[in-house]
Write an enzyme that holds these catalytic residues in place. Structure first.
Site, PDB file in Angstrom:
ATOM      1  N   SER A   8       0.838  -1.198   0.000  1.00  0.00           N
ATOM      2  CA  SER A   8       0.000   0.000   0.000  1.00  0.00           C
ATOM      3  C   SER A   8       0.874   1.248   0.000  1.00  0.00           C
ATOM      4  O   SER A   8       1.666   1.481   0.924  1.00  0.00           O
ATOM      5  CB  SER A   8      -0.913   0.019   1.223  1.00  0.00           C
ATOM      6  OG  SER A   8      -1.498   1.310   1.320  1.00  0.00           O
ATOM      7  N   HIS A  33      -1.160  -1.112  -4.234  1.00  0.00           N
ATOM      8  CA  HIS A  33      -2.456  -0.816  -3.626  1.00  0.00           C
ATOM      9  C   HIS A  33      -2.538   0.688  -3.344  1.00  0.00           C
ATOM     10  O   HIS A  33      -1.640   1.269  -2.735  1.00  0.00           O
ATOM     11  CB  HIS A  33      -2.594  -1.630  -2.337  1.00  0.00           C
ATOM     12  CG  HIS A  33      -3.937  -1.554  -1.694  1.00  0.00           C
ATOM     13  ND1 HIS A  33      -5.021  -2.284  -2.143  1.00  0.00           N
ATOM     14  CD2 HIS A  33      -4.374  -0.854  -0.628  1.00  0.00           C
ATOM     15  CE1 HIS A  33      -6.073  -2.025  -1.372  1.00  0.00           C
ATOM     16  NE2 HIS A  33      -5.704  -1.151  -0.445  1.00  0.00           N
ATOM     17  N   ASP A  35      -4.810   3.608  -1.661  1.00  0.00           N
ATOM     18  CA  ASP A  35      -5.901   3.877  -0.713  1.00  0.00           C
ATOM     19  C   ASP A  35      -6.385   5.311  -0.845  1.00  0.00           C
ATOM     20  O   ASP A  35      -5.671   6.253  -0.493  1.00  0.00           O
ATOM     21  CB  ASP A  35      -5.398   3.650   0.715  1.00  0.00           C
ATOM     22  CG  ASP A  35      -5.233   2.178   1.028  1.00  0.00           C
ATOM     23  OD1 ASP A  35      -6.192   1.424   0.826  1.00  0.00           O
ATOM     24  OD2 ASP A  35      -4.138   1.782   1.479  1.00  0.00           O
ATOM     25  N   MET A  37      -8.992   8.040   0.481  1.00  0.00           N
ATOM     26  CA  MET A  37      -9.862   8.320   1.637  1.00  0.00           C
ATOM     27  C   MET A  37     -10.375   9.746   1.565  1.00  0.00           C
ATOM     28  O   MET A  37      -9.611  10.667   1.245  1.00  0.00           O
ATOM     29  CB  MET A  37      -9.069   8.157   2.926  1.00  0.00           C
ATOM     30  CG  MET A  37      -8.461   6.788   3.095  1.00  0.00           C
ATOM     31  SD  MET A  37      -7.430   6.764   4.567  1.00  0.00           S
ATOM     32  CE  MET A  37      -6.837   5.072   4.505  1.00  0.00           C
ATOM     33  N   HIS A  66      -8.407   1.315  -4.058  1.00  0.00           N
ATOM     34  CA  HIS A  66      -9.374   1.020  -2.989  1.00  0.00           C
ATOM     35  C   HIS A  66     -10.042   2.333  -2.603  1.00  0.00           C
ATOM     36  O   HIS A  66      -9.424   3.176  -1.950  1.00  0.00           O
ATOM     37  CB  HIS A  66      -8.590   0.392  -1.827  1.00  0.00           C
ATOM     38  CG  HIS A  66      -9.411   0.081  -0.624  1.00  0.00           C
ATOM     39  ND1 HIS A  66      -8.838  -0.257   0.597  1.00  0.00           N
ATOM     40  CD2 HIS A  66     -10.750   0.026  -0.421  1.00  0.00           C
ATOM     41  CE1 HIS A  66      -9.784  -0.491   1.479  1.00  0.00           C
ATOM     42  NE2 HIS A  66     -10.963  -0.316   0.895  1.00  0.00           N
ATOM     43  N   MET A  68     -12.237   4.439  -0.487  1.00  0.00           N
ATOM     44  CA  MET A  68     -12.928   4.595   0.802  1.00  0.00           C
ATOM     45  C   MET A  68     -13.582   5.963   0.793  1.00  0.00           C
ATOM     46  O   MET A  68     -13.222   6.863   1.558  1.00  0.00           O
ATOM     47  CB  MET A  68     -11.922   4.445   1.952  1.00  0.00           C
ATOM     48  CG  MET A  68     -11.474   2.997   2.140  1.00  0.00           C
ATOM     49  SD  MET A  68      -9.932   2.868   3.067  1.00  0.00           S
ATOM     50  CE  MET A  68      -8.774   3.066   1.742  1.00  0.00           C
ATOM     51  N   MET A 137     -11.812  -6.173   4.786  1.00  0.00           N
ATOM     52  CA  MET A 137     -11.051  -5.298   5.672  1.00  0.00           C
ATOM     53  C   MET A 137     -10.755  -6.065   6.965  1.00  0.00           C
ATOM     54  O   MET A 137     -11.667  -6.548   7.627  1.00  0.00           O
ATOM     55  CB  MET A 137     -11.849  -4.035   6.019  1.00  0.00           C
ATOM     56  CG  MET A 137     -11.939  -2.977   4.933  1.00  0.00           C
ATOM     57  SD  MET A 137     -10.388  -2.407   4.200  1.00  0.00           S
ATOM     58  CE  MET A 137      -9.405  -1.969   5.624  1.00  0.00           C
ATOM     59  N   PHE A 143      -6.824   4.140   8.416  1.00  0.00           N
ATOM     60  CA  PHE A 143      -5.443   4.387   8.828  1.00  0.00           C
ATOM     61  C   PHE A 143      -4.567   3.172   8.552  1.00  0.00           C
ATOM     62  O   PHE A 143      -5.035   2.032   8.640  1.00  0.00           O
ATOM     63  CB  PHE A 143      -5.383   4.696  10.338  1.00  0.00           C
ATOM     64  CG  PHE A 143      -6.209   5.896  10.699  1.00  0.00           C
ATOM     65  CD1 PHE A 143      -5.697   7.185  10.561  1.00  0.00           C
ATOM     66  CD2 PHE A 143      -7.525   5.747  11.133  1.00  0.00           C
ATOM     67  CE1 PHE A 143      -6.477   8.298  10.866  1.00  0.00           C
ATOM     68  CE2 PHE A 143      -8.313   6.854  11.439  1.00  0.00           C
ATOM     69  CZ  PHE A 143      -7.781   8.130  11.305  1.00  0.00           C
ATOM     70  N   ASP A 175      -6.892  -6.849   3.672  1.00  0.00           N
ATOM     71  CA  ASP A 175      -6.297  -5.523   3.793  1.00  0.00           C
ATOM     72  C   ASP A 175      -6.360  -5.032   5.236  1.00  0.00           C
ATOM     73  O   ASP A 175      -7.439  -4.844   5.792  1.00  0.00           O
ATOM     74  CB  ASP A 175      -7.071  -4.563   2.868  1.00  0.00           C
ATOM     75  CG  ASP A 175      -6.452  -3.184   2.782  1.00  0.00           C
ATOM     76  OD1 ASP A 175      -5.369  -2.977   3.345  1.00  0.00           O
ATOM     77  OD2 ASP A 175      -7.077  -2.314   2.135  1.00  0.00           O
ATOM     78  N   GLY A 177      -3.284  -4.662   8.667  1.00  0.00           N
ATOM     79  CA  GLY A 177      -2.581  -5.414   9.711  1.00  0.00           C
ATOM     80  C   GLY A 177      -1.892  -6.678   9.231  1.00  0.00           C
ATOM     81  O   GLY A 177      -1.567  -7.557  10.032  1.00  0.00           O
ATOM     82  N   GLY A 197       1.050  -2.383   4.139  1.00  0.00           N
ATOM     83  CA  GLY A 197       1.602  -1.033   4.090  1.00  0.00           C
ATOM     84  C   GLY A 197       2.716  -0.869   5.094  1.00  0.00           C
ATOM     85  O   GLY A 197       3.904  -0.887   4.755  1.00  0.00           O
TER      86      GLY A 197
END
Ligand code: DX5
Ligand code: ZN
Length: 224
Positions: A8, A33, A35, A37, A66, A68, A137, A143, A175, A177, A197
């Protein structure tokens, strides 16, 4: 099957974005990836089209976008123009999800749906036959560097069964952790694509960490 690794870019060094993209090009990463947001669907704002422009210009790997954001249907064409190979929207943001997926497919790229940790797998029943991927997720979106939610393991099993039962070709992306400690387990449980990430970009040698993810996966797939 070898897992697809999608670092990410959210955790990259934005002061050295071109350098980090070139590192990903050189590395064993499969996808990048991205992200997006909006500060409305999620409590954080990441980046938008000017950064996509840099990615499009330098990245040699598929951009896995992705979204969001609320009302993602307003921006599909712009993200395709900005270089997206895959666009994933959130179930929670799309009252006309089937139409939004059609809209993505009409542009000629792949379409995915993501669900938050509290959203049940069963809600995907009627859409999963139309998807190229489902993004589960494993943290609450918004975050980087959060802790993996263990219940995701159970959702992963449930999703695998649903995909099989519905005769869907959808691949499963995880996606949040994901790290070197849990990646092999997740791939063995049926994750086809892993996003990472923080585990990659906060390591002292991101390129070597990507290689370590891929090596662990090769060793796992020989064992399984
Ligand atoms: C979270 C994003 C993730 C995140 C992953 O809202 O969708 O893609 O950047 O980051 P890590 O791997 O640090 O949890
Ligand atoms: Zn993401």
């Amino acid at each position: 099957m070898a897992v697809i690794l999608a670092p990410s870019i959210l955790s990259a060094d934005f002061g050295n974005l071109q350098r980090d993209i070139e590192m990903l090009n050189r590395s064993q990463a499969d996808w990048i990836h991205v992200d997006i947001m909006d500060g409305r669907f999620v409590p954080n704002i990441s980046f938008g089209f000017p950064v996509m422009q840099v990615l499009k210009q330098h990245a040699k790997k598929p951009l896995d976008v992705h979204l969001m954001i609320v009302e993602p249907e307003k921006y599909i064409e712009r993200f395709v123009e900005a270089g997206a190979s895959i666009i994933t929207v959130h179930y929670e943001t799309c009252p006309h999800l089937h139409r939004t997926i059609q809209q993505i497919h009409e542009t000629g790229i792949k379409a995915g749906v993501s669900i938050n940790p509290h959203t049940p797998i069963s809600l995907l029943k009627n859409i999963v036959p139309h998807l190229d991927l489902v993004l589960l997720m494993s943290v609450n979106p918004g975050f980087a560097a959060q802790k993996f939610i263990p219940e995701t393991h159970h959702k992963l099993q449930e999703l695998r069964h649903l995909i099989q039962e519905q005769n869907s070709q959808a691949r499963i992306e995880l996606d949040g952790g994901v790290n070197l400690e849990n990646a092999a387990d997740l791939a063995a449980s049926g994750a086809d694509i892993l996003v990472a990430g923080n585990a990659i970009f906060s390591s002292s040698d991101p390129e070597a960490t990507i290689a370590a993810f891929k090596k662990a996966d090769r060793e796992r797939s020989h064992i399984v």
